[in-house]
Design an enzyme around this catalytic site. Sequence first.
Site, PDB file in Angstrom:
ATOM      1  N   HIS A 101       0.824  -1.216   0.000  1.00 53.26           N
ATOM      2  CA  HIS A 101       0.000   0.000   0.000  1.00 53.26           C
ATOM      3  C   HIS A 101       0.860   1.268   0.000  1.00 53.26           C
ATOM      4  O   HIS A 101       0.507   2.284   0.608  1.00 53.26           O
ATOM      5  CB  HIS A 101      -0.957   0.031   1.199  1.00 53.26           C
ATOM      6  CG  HIS A 101      -1.939  -1.105   1.217  1.00 53.26           C
ATOM      7  ND1 HIS A 101      -3.096  -1.101   0.478  1.00 53.26           N
ATOM      8  CD2 HIS A 101      -1.926  -2.290   1.870  1.00 53.26           C
ATOM      9  CE1 HIS A 101      -3.764  -2.219   0.679  1.00 53.26           C
ATOM     10  NE2 HIS A 101      -3.065  -2.962   1.518  1.00 53.26           N
ATOM     11  N   ASN A 159     -10.272  -3.289   1.840  1.00 51.96           N
ATOM     12  CA  ASN A 159      -9.938  -3.205   0.426  1.00 51.96           C
ATOM     13  C   ASN A 159     -11.191  -2.910  -0.395  1.00 51.96           C
ATOM     14  O   ASN A 159     -12.284  -2.777   0.151  1.00 51.96           O
ATOM     15  CB  ASN A 159      -9.302  -4.520  -0.056  1.00 51.96           C
ATOM     16  CG  ASN A 159      -7.902  -4.729   0.493  1.00 51.96           C
ATOM     17  OD1 ASN A 159      -7.112  -3.800   0.579  1.00 51.96           O
ATOM     18  ND2 ASN A 159      -7.598  -5.966   0.865  1.00 51.96           N
TER      19      ASN A 159
END
Length: 495
Positions: A72, A145
């Site tokens: 990320h 997510n």
Amino acid sequence: MSRLPSARQLQNYFKENGEEKSPATNNAGIPLAYKDASLTVGPKGSILLQDTDYIDEIAHFDRERIPERVVHAKGAGARGFFEVTHDITKYTSACVFSAIGQKTPVAVRFSSVIGESGSADTVRDPRGFAIKFNTTDGIWDLVGNNTPIFFVRDPILFPNFIHSFKRNPVTHLTDYDSFWDFLSLRPETLHQVLILFSDRGLPDGHTHMHGYGSHTFSFINSKREVFFCKFHFKTKQGIKNIDPDTAARLAGTDPDYSIRDLYNRIANKNYPEWTLYVQIMPAAEARTCPYDPFDVTKVWFQEDYPLQQVGRLVLDKNPDNYFAEIEQIGFSPSHIIPGIGISPDRMLQGRLFSYSDTQRYRLGTNHLQLPINSSFKVQNFSRDGPQTINNQGGAPNYHPNSFGGPNSSKRAKDLLIHFEENGITDRYDARDNDNYSQPRIFYQRVLSADERSRLIQNIVDHLSNANPTIRERAVKQFALVDADFGNKIKSGLPV
């Protein structure tokens, strides 16, 4: 032609502040005599060690970057609020849901998963969707997510899964063999693989995608009744994806496409919004559920556990400084407020430690004192350490004490969630825990014929780069989802 707000940022600053009149200073606030040259012996001589203005600036410059997130790393974010629109207090006593109309400040970070900080926004990759709620009971981080599931169900596999997607440590290149080798050896990844290579693997920016808590969490209400739950944030902008050719073009012409889009939407007051829904499962039903409700590779069927509307998430403020508010934001699933709890979800339990630990490494011991991460009020016995911002004045730093220090919370104790667990300690590999039925439903019933065709082509294009042995193993796994699916992939691959 009118320029986009993101391109006018410096013009807008100048318009609001005008010509800068105050003198430049060093980091201690001391005015600088001359900003455009270092201190030297004569016009062509050496720089002096006593040039503390230069040393002050370059030493800070050398430390301007913090360690990049392992996953990320590339992201965008904004601030906003969450507003309750529907009552769910029969399920939870969490303060964030206590009354219709209640608003809670939030900060949200969207991200890609595998690529480095400088990677393109439009690559095929899951997208992170992390929300920090600053509630009256402290920070609640919902770290999810844009998919309701994940690749693996056991956290001990997570580092290896990420390594298989990352660069080969010898060549420093993406390695199609390692990518497909891991996936084909762990069939629980199939469900997420099908979503990743479907149209939704290339969302059009961060605002045209849903967000999910992904894991199973728990609720407890005022009667001490326990429920399991899942969180769904549905985009009000509508699902919109981009085709692979457009994604590849944007990767070269506008690699920051999604960051730019989010910034300009908010600057133009076209505030993105999501509707929060929850799925609720009474705790007793978890024992009889035909599938494991704590397996993050599986969804809960909505015909069994329908979506119940809760509220809305609105992003209406761009960061004043990207580094301070987006790069330094730190999330952890362990930040859970009273009324919400965890579950026996293995991946969730592994993340409870992992996320906090990575923030301690990346941002430091006192990362929770950074303004973007701090709660309204912290009262504990942690003191000192690098980058201390709030050392809590003269309050006692030990417990128990006789001088008015904080004590246990009756409210938190009343809302503790307990699970009864019995079993023999062992390492139980759940690799064969029904890996095919839900991917089969996704392929046969969720996707249209055109979407299935694009899914097959996307897999063929990527899998073609792997070696023949791995290709053959992957095709066998896809055939176990659906025989025709496997055959069509096989027919498209190199002989």
